[in-house]
Enzyme design. Structure first.
Site, PDB file in Angstrom:
ATOM      1  N   ASP A   1       0.806  -1.210   0.000  1.00 34.95           N
ATOM      2  CA  ASP A   1       0.000   0.000   0.000  1.00 34.95           C
ATOM      3  C   ASP A   1       0.845   1.268   0.000  1.00 34.95           C
ATOM      4  O   ASP A   1       0.336   2.369  -0.228  1.00 34.95           O
ATOM      5  CB  ASP A   1      -0.965   0.015   1.197  1.00 34.95           C
ATOM      6  CG  ASP A   1      -0.277  -0.031   2.554  1.00 34.95           C
ATOM      7  OD1 ASP A   1       0.966  -0.150   2.607  1.00 34.95           O
ATOM      8  OD2 ASP A   1      -0.990   0.037   3.582  1.00 34.95           O
TER       9      ASP A   1
ATOM     10  N   TYR B   1      11.995   2.963  -1.535  1.00 33.44           N
ATOM     11  CA  TYR B   1      11.331   1.656  -1.532  1.00 33.44           C
ATOM     12  C   TYR B   1       9.996   1.706  -2.251  1.00 33.44           C
ATOM     13  O   TYR B   1       9.740   0.930  -3.178  1.00 33.44           O
ATOM     14  CB  TYR B   1      11.134   1.162  -0.098  1.00 33.44           C
ATOM     15  CG  TYR B   1      10.097   0.050  -0.006  1.00 33.44           C
ATOM     16  CD1 TYR B   1      10.315  -1.163  -0.651  1.00 33.44           C
ATOM     17  CD2 TYR B   1       8.910   0.235   0.695  1.00 33.44           C
ATOM     18  CE1 TYR B   1       9.357  -2.176  -0.593  1.00 33.44           C
ATOM     19  CE2 TYR B   1       7.961  -0.775   0.759  1.00 33.44           C
ATOM     20  CZ  TYR B   1       8.183  -1.974   0.114  1.00 33.44           C
ATOM     21  OH  TYR B   1       7.234  -2.968   0.168  1.00 33.44           O
TER      22      TYR B   1
END
Length: 353
Positions: free
Chosen positions: A137, A161
Protein backbone atom coordinates in the site's frame (compact mmCIF):
# COMPACT_ATOMS: atom_id res chain seq x y z
CA UNK A 1 -7.28 -25.59 -6.55
CA UNK A 2 -5.85 -28.62 -8.39
CA UNK A 3 -2.23 -29.42 -7.57
CA UNK A 4 0.07 -27.02 -9.40
CA UNK A 5 3.77 -26.36 -9.68
CA UNK A 6 4.07 -22.86 -8.29
CA UNK A 7 7.15 -20.71 -8.82
CA UNK A 8 7.46 -18.48 -5.74
CA UNK A 9 10.12 -15.77 -5.67
CA UNK A 10 11.27 -14.59 -2.26
CA UNK A 11 9.94 -17.72 -0.60
CA UNK A 12 12.46 -17.57 2.27
CA UNK A 13 11.48 -14.04 3.28
CA UNK A 14 8.83 -13.08 5.81
CA UNK A 15 5.67 -13.14 3.69
CA UNK A 16 7.12 -15.61 1.22
CA UNK A 17 7.99 -18.16 3.90
CA UNK A 18 4.48 -17.89 5.38
CA UNK A 19 3.12 -18.58 1.89
CA UNK A 20 5.44 -21.54 1.31
CA UNK A 21 4.69 -23.06 4.72
CA UNK A 22 0.98 -22.89 3.94
CA UNK A 23 1.37 -24.32 0.44
CA UNK A 24 3.46 -27.25 1.63
CA UNK A 25 1.58 -27.97 4.86
CA UNK A 26 -1.99 -27.36 3.74
CA UNK A 27 -2.14 -28.03 -0.02
CA UNK A 28 -0.80 -30.53 -2.54
CA UNK A 29 1.06 -27.96 -4.64
CA UNK A 30 4.75 -28.25 -5.48
CA UNK A 31 6.74 -25.08 -4.74
CA UNK A 32 9.80 -23.93 -6.67
CA UNK A 33 11.25 -21.40 -4.25
CA UNK A 34 13.59 -18.85 -5.84
CA UNK A 35 15.44 -16.99 -3.09
CA UNK A 36 18.97 -15.60 -3.09
CA UNK A 37 19.08 -15.78 0.73
CA UNK A 38 20.13 -12.19 1.26
CA UNK A 39 20.13 -10.84 4.83
CA UNK A 40 16.34 -11.21 5.33
CA UNK A 41 15.93 -14.54 3.54
CA UNK A 42 16.37 -17.60 5.74
CA UNK A 43 15.46 -21.20 4.98
CA UNK A 44 14.96 -21.75 8.71
CA UNK A 45 11.81 -19.62 8.35
CA UNK A 46 10.24 -22.48 6.39
CA UNK A 47 10.15 -24.85 9.35
CA UNK A 48 9.40 -28.43 8.34
CA UNK A 49 8.40 -27.29 4.85
CA UNK A 50 12.09 -26.76 4.06
CA UNK A 51 12.75 -30.49 3.80
CA UNK A 52 9.48 -31.55 2.22
CA UNK A 53 10.02 -33.20 -1.20
CA UNK A 54 7.43 -30.84 -2.73
CA UNK A 55 9.61 -27.84 -1.80
CA UNK A 56 12.57 -27.11 -4.07
CA UNK A 57 14.83 -24.18 -3.20
CA UNK A 58 16.70 -22.54 -6.09
CA UNK A 59 19.45 -20.23 -4.84
CA UNK A 60 19.48 -17.57 -7.55
CA UNK A 61 18.91 -13.82 -7.72
CA UNK A 62 16.05 -12.45 -9.82
CA UNK A 63 18.52 -9.93 -11.23
CA UNK A 64 20.16 -12.88 -13.02
CA UNK A 65 17.90 -13.21 -16.05
CA UNK A 66 19.57 -16.28 -17.51
CA UNK A 67 19.22 -18.11 -14.19
CA UNK A 68 15.52 -17.28 -14.16
CA UNK A 69 15.12 -18.56 -17.71
CA UNK A 70 16.95 -21.79 -16.85
CA UNK A 71 14.84 -22.34 -13.73
CA UNK A 72 11.56 -21.82 -15.58
CA UNK A 73 12.66 -24.15 -18.38
CA UNK A 74 13.70 -26.84 -15.90
CA UNK A 75 10.66 -26.86 -13.61
CA UNK A 76 7.90 -25.64 -15.96
CA UNK A 77 5.70 -23.89 -13.38
CA UNK A 78 1.97 -23.55 -13.92
CA UNK A 79 1.84 -20.21 -12.09
CA UNK A 80 4.27 -17.56 -10.82
CA UNK A 81 3.91 -15.72 -7.50
CA UNK A 82 6.37 -12.83 -7.30
CA UNK A 83 7.25 -11.76 -3.75
CA UNK A 84 11.03 -11.25 -4.00
CA UNK A 85 11.85 -7.66 -3.12
CA UNK A 86 13.99 -5.38 -1.03
CA UNK A 87 11.35 -4.21 1.42
CA UNK A 88 12.71 -2.15 4.31
CA UNK A 89 12.04 1.58 3.95
CA UNK A 90 14.92 2.62 6.20
CA UNK A 91 17.39 0.55 4.17
CA UNK A 92 16.09 2.16 0.98
CA UNK A 93 16.88 5.59 2.41
CA UNK A 94 20.50 4.67 3.13
CA UNK A 95 21.07 2.60 -0.02
CA UNK A 96 18.45 2.92 -2.78
CA UNK A 97 20.43 1.23 -5.58
CA UNK A 98 19.69 -2.33 -4.42
CA UNK A 99 15.99 -1.49 -4.39
CA UNK A 100 16.12 -0.24 -7.97
CA UNK A 101 17.97 -3.35 -9.13
CA UNK A 102 15.91 -5.97 -7.29
CA UNK A 103 12.46 -4.43 -7.33
CA UNK A 104 12.51 -2.93 -10.82
CA UNK A 105 15.12 -4.76 -12.90
CA UNK A 106 14.42 -8.07 -11.18
CA UNK A 107 10.70 -7.73 -11.85
CA UNK A 108 11.42 -6.89 -15.49
CA UNK A 109 13.55 -10.02 -15.82
CA UNK A 110 10.86 -12.20 -14.31
CA UNK A 111 8.17 -10.67 -16.53
CA UNK A 112 10.18 -11.16 -19.70
CA UNK A 113 11.06 -14.79 -18.99
CA UNK A 114 7.52 -15.57 -17.81
CA UNK A 115 6.09 -13.99 -20.95
CA UNK A 116 8.33 -16.06 -23.22
CA UNK A 117 7.42 -19.19 -21.28
CA UNK A 118 3.69 -18.42 -21.35
CA UNK A 119 3.81 -17.91 -25.12
CA UNK A 120 5.43 -21.33 -25.52
CA UNK A 121 2.66 -23.17 -23.63
CA UNK A 122 -0.13 -25.10 -25.25
CA UNK A 123 -3.53 -23.42 -25.17
CA UNK A 124 -4.86 -25.28 -22.13
CA UNK A 125 -1.80 -24.60 -19.97
CA UNK A 126 -1.60 -20.98 -21.16
CA UNK A 127 -5.22 -20.40 -20.19
CA UNK A 128 -4.49 -21.55 -16.62
CA UNK A 129 -1.21 -19.65 -16.24
CA UNK A 130 -1.11 -16.64 -13.90
CA UNK A 131 1.60 -14.16 -12.89
CA UNK A 132 0.71 -12.75 -9.45
CA UNK A 133 2.72 -9.75 -8.30
CA UNK A 134 2.60 -9.01 -4.57
CA UNK A 135 2.98 -5.32 -3.77
CA UNK A 136 2.35 -2.80 -0.99
CA UNK A 137 0.00 0.00 0.00
CA UNK A 138 3.01 2.32 0.28
CA UNK A 139 2.82 2.97 -3.46
CA UNK A 140 -0.24 5.16 -2.78
CA UNK A 141 1.62 7.69 -0.65
CA UNK A 142 0.16 9.19 2.51
CA UNK A 143 -3.45 9.67 3.57
CA UNK A 144 -4.90 12.48 5.63
CA UNK A 145 -6.95 11.85 8.75
CA UNK A 146 -9.77 10.26 6.74
CA UNK A 147 -10.17 8.11 3.65
CA UNK A 148 -8.90 4.74 2.45
CA UNK A 149 -6.67 3.47 -0.34
CA UNK A 150 -8.72 1.77 -3.05
CA UNK A 151 -7.55 0.02 -6.20
CA UNK A 152 -8.16 3.26 -8.13
CA UNK A 153 -6.14 5.52 -5.80
CA UNK A 154 -3.44 7.35 -7.80
CA UNK A 155 0.12 6.32 -7.03
CA UNK A 156 2.18 8.81 -5.01
CA UNK A 157 5.25 6.99 -3.61
CA UNK A 158 7.41 8.94 -1.15
CA UNK A 159 10.44 6.71 -0.40
CA UNK A 160 12.96 4.92 -2.63
CA UNK A 161 11.33 1.66 -1.53
CA UNK A 162 7.78 2.65 -2.43
CA UNK A 163 8.95 4.28 -5.66
CA UNK A 164 10.64 1.04 -6.70
CA UNK A 165 7.52 -0.99 -5.87
CA UNK A 166 5.32 1.48 -7.75
CA UNK A 167 7.62 1.07 -10.75
CA UNK A 168 7.35 -2.72 -10.58
CA UNK A 169 3.55 -2.50 -10.37
CA UNK A 170 3.51 -0.36 -13.49
CA UNK A 171 5.71 -2.83 -15.35
CA UNK A 172 3.36 -5.68 -14.48
CA UNK A 173 0.36 -3.67 -15.70
CA UNK A 174 2.18 -2.82 -18.91
CA UNK A 175 2.86 -6.50 -19.64
CA UNK A 176 -0.87 -7.14 -19.32
CA UNK A 177 -1.97 -4.29 -21.57
CA UNK A 178 0.81 -4.65 -24.14
CA UNK A 179 1.29 -8.41 -24.31
CA UNK A 180 -2.03 -9.73 -22.89
CA UNK A 181 -0.06 -11.63 -20.25
CA UNK A 182 -2.46 -12.91 -17.52
CA UNK A 183 -1.16 -10.91 -14.56
CA UNK A 184 -2.68 -10.00 -11.19
CA UNK A 185 -1.51 -7.52 -8.55
CA UNK A 186 -2.21 -7.42 -4.83
CA UNK A 187 -1.40 -4.42 -2.64
CA UNK A 188 -1.29 -5.19 1.07
CA UNK A 189 -1.11 -3.17 4.27
CA UNK A 190 1.58 -3.59 6.95
CA UNK A 191 2.18 -7.25 7.73
CA UNK A 192 3.09 -8.74 11.09
CA UNK A 193 3.41 -12.26 12.43
CA UNK A 194 5.83 -15.11 12.96
CA UNK A 195 9.29 -15.20 11.34
CA UNK A 196 9.46 -11.47 10.56
CA UNK A 197 13.05 -10.30 10.27
CA UNK A 198 13.96 -8.48 13.50
CA UNK A 199 14.57 -5.07 11.96
CA UNK A 200 10.80 -4.46 11.59
CA UNK A 201 8.71 -2.68 14.22
CA UNK A 202 7.06 -5.50 16.17
CA UNK A 203 10.15 -7.72 16.63
CA UNK A 204 12.16 -4.58 17.48
CA UNK A 205 9.66 -3.73 20.21
CA UNK A 206 9.81 -7.26 21.63
CA UNK A 207 13.57 -7.70 21.51
CA UNK A 208 14.46 -4.29 22.88
CA UNK A 209 11.80 -4.52 25.57
CA UNK A 210 13.11 -7.87 26.79
CA UNK A 211 16.69 -6.55 26.73
CA UNK A 212 15.72 -3.59 28.92
CA UNK A 213 16.64 -1.17 26.13
CA UNK A 214 14.85 1.93 24.85
CA UNK A 215 12.04 1.24 22.38
CA UNK A 216 12.54 3.94 19.71
CA UNK A 217 9.48 5.55 18.16
CA UNK A 218 9.80 7.90 15.19
CA UNK A 219 8.63 11.50 15.55
CA UNK A 220 5.57 11.88 17.77
CA UNK A 221 4.57 8.26 17.31
CA UNK A 222 1.40 9.27 15.52
CA UNK A 223 2.10 7.62 12.15
CA UNK A 224 -0.80 5.25 11.47
CA UNK A 225 -0.70 1.91 9.67
CA UNK A 226 -3.37 -0.68 8.82
CA UNK A 227 -1.99 -3.89 10.35
CA UNK A 228 -2.49 -7.21 8.54
CA UNK A 229 -1.65 -10.61 10.03
CA UNK A 230 0.63 -12.44 7.60
CA UNK A 231 -1.50 -15.61 7.61
CA UNK A 232 -4.51 -13.59 6.50
CA UNK A 233 -2.37 -11.96 3.81
CA UNK A 234 -1.40 -15.42 2.53
CA UNK A 235 -5.05 -16.46 2.30
CA UNK A 236 -5.77 -13.27 0.33
CA UNK A 237 -2.89 -13.96 -2.07
CA UNK A 238 -4.18 -17.45 -2.78
CA UNK A 239 -7.75 -16.22 -3.16
CA UNK A 240 -6.51 -13.75 -5.80
CA UNK A 241 -4.52 -16.50 -7.51
CA UNK A 242 -7.49 -18.85 -7.57
CA UNK A 243 -10.35 -16.49 -8.39
CA UNK A 244 -8.83 -13.19 -9.48
CA UNK A 245 -9.47 -11.75 -12.93
CA UNK A 246 -6.34 -11.20 -15.05
CA UNK A 247 -5.45 -7.53 -15.29
CA UNK A 248 -7.12 -6.70 -11.98
CA UNK A 249 -5.63 -5.38 -8.74
CA UNK A 250 -6.85 -6.41 -5.28
CA UNK A 251 -6.13 -4.56 -2.04
CA UNK A 252 -5.65 -6.72 1.06
CA UNK A 253 -6.12 -5.13 4.48
CA UNK A 254 -8.12 -5.57 7.68
CA UNK A 255 -9.01 -2.05 8.86
CA UNK A 256 -6.85 -2.49 11.94
CA UNK A 257 -5.47 1.03 12.10
CA UNK A 258 -2.99 1.67 14.90
CA UNK A 259 -0.52 4.47 15.48
CA UNK A 260 3.06 3.53 16.28
CA UNK A 261 2.52 4.40 19.93
CA UNK A 262 -0.64 2.30 20.03
CA UNK A 263 1.22 -0.64 18.49
CA UNK A 264 4.03 -0.35 21.04
CA UNK A 265 1.47 -0.27 23.84
CA UNK A 266 -0.40 -3.30 22.41
CA UNK A 267 2.75 -5.40 22.11
CA UNK A 268 3.99 -4.35 25.54
CA UNK A 269 0.63 -5.22 27.10
CA UNK A 270 1.03 -8.80 25.84
CA UNK A 271 4.60 -8.88 27.12
CA UNK A 272 3.44 -7.56 30.49
CA UNK A 273 0.97 -10.43 30.73
CA UNK A 274 3.26 -13.20 29.49
CA UNK A 275 6.62 -12.15 30.93
CA UNK A 276 5.93 -9.48 33.58
CA UNK A 277 8.60 -7.18 34.99
CA UNK A 278 9.16 -6.90 38.71
CA UNK A 279 7.63 -3.45 38.49
CA UNK A 280 6.18 -1.18 35.82
CA UNK A 281 5.43 -1.92 32.17
CA UNK A 282 7.63 -2.56 29.18
CA UNK A 283 5.89 0.43 27.62
CA UNK A 284 7.83 2.64 30.05
CA UNK A 285 10.88 2.01 27.81
CA UNK A 286 9.31 3.91 24.88
CA UNK A 287 11.37 6.91 23.74
CA UNK A 288 10.72 9.33 20.87
CA UNK A 289 13.50 9.76 18.31
CA UNK A 290 14.00 11.93 15.24
CA UNK A 291 11.44 11.08 12.59
CA UNK A 292 12.23 9.09 9.46
CA UNK A 293 12.94 11.33 6.43
CA UNK A 294 9.77 11.60 4.31
CA UNK A 295 7.74 9.56 6.81
CA UNK A 296 4.20 8.94 5.51
CA UNK A 297 1.59 9.83 8.10
CA UNK A 298 -1.21 7.35 7.50
CA UNK A 299 -2.03 4.26 5.44
CA UNK A 300 -5.40 2.51 5.41
CA UNK A 301 -6.76 -0.08 2.98
CA UNK A 302 -10.23 -0.46 1.49
CA UNK A 303 -10.42 -4.24 1.02
CA UNK A 304 -14.06 -4.31 -0.07
CA UNK A 305 -13.21 -5.46 -3.61
CA UNK A 306 -11.43 -8.68 -2.64
CA UNK A 307 -14.10 -9.39 -0.03
CA UNK A 308 -17.02 -8.80 -2.36
CA UNK A 309 -15.65 -10.23 -5.61
CA UNK A 310 -13.44 -13.07 -4.35
CA UNK A 311 -14.98 -13.90 -0.97
CA UNK A 312 -11.86 -13.27 1.12
CA UNK A 313 -12.16 -12.53 4.85
CA UNK A 314 -9.45 -12.37 7.54
CA UNK A 315 -9.49 -15.24 10.00
CA UNK A 316 -8.04 -13.56 13.09
CA UNK A 317 -8.85 -10.47 15.10
CA UNK A 318 -6.07 -8.00 15.83
CA UNK A 319 -5.91 -9.01 19.50
CA UNK A 320 -5.71 -12.72 18.64
CA UNK A 321 -2.98 -12.23 16.07
CA UNK A 322 -0.87 -9.91 18.24
CA UNK A 323 -1.06 -12.35 21.13
CA UNK A 324 -0.04 -15.22 18.86
CA UNK A 325 2.80 -13.18 17.32
CA UNK A 326 4.31 -12.09 20.62
CA UNK A 327 4.02 -15.63 21.98
CA UNK A 328 5.88 -16.96 18.95
CA UNK A 329 8.78 -14.56 19.45
CA UNK A 330 9.00 -15.36 23.16
CA UNK A 331 9.27 -19.05 22.24
CA UNK A 332 11.71 -18.50 19.36
CA UNK A 333 14.25 -15.95 20.55
CA UNK A 334 17.05 -18.22 19.29
CA UNK A 335 15.70 -17.80 15.74
CA UNK A 336 16.13 -14.01 16.07
CA UNK A 337 19.73 -14.47 17.17
CA UNK A 338 20.39 -16.95 14.37
CA UNK A 339 19.07 -14.84 11.50
CA UNK A 340 20.77 -11.64 12.69
CA UNK A 341 24.12 -13.37 13.29
CA UNK A 342 23.86 -12.69 17.00
CA UNK A 343 22.80 -9.03 16.73
CA UNK A 344 19.31 -9.63 18.10
CA UNK A 345 18.76 -5.95 18.88
CA UNK A 346 19.42 -3.84 15.80
CA UNK A 347 20.55 -0.24 15.75
CA UNK A 348 18.65 2.39 13.82
CA UNK A 349 19.28 2.90 10.10
CA UNK A 350 17.63 5.10 7.48
CA UNK A 351 18.86 8.53 8.63
CA UNK A 352 20.52 9.68 5.40
CA UNK A 353 19.21 12.99 4.08
Amino acid sequence: MKPDTLLVTGGAGFIGSALVRHLINDTEHTVINIDALTYAGNLSSLGDAQTDPRHIHVDINICDRQAIADTIAKYKPTKVLHLAAESHVDRSIDGPEEFIQTNIVGTFNLLEESLAYWKSMDKTAAADFRFLHISTDEVFGSLGETGLFSESTPYDPRSPYSASKASSDMLVRAWYHTYDMPVLITNCSNNYGEYQYPEKLIPVIILRALAGQDIPVYGDGGAIRDWLYVGDHVSGILKALEKGVPGETYNIGTNNERSTVEMVEAVCAVLDAKRPLNQGSYADQLVFVTDRPGHDRRYAIDASKIKKELGWEPSKSFDEAIDQTVSWYLNNLEWCTEVTDGAATLERIGTRK
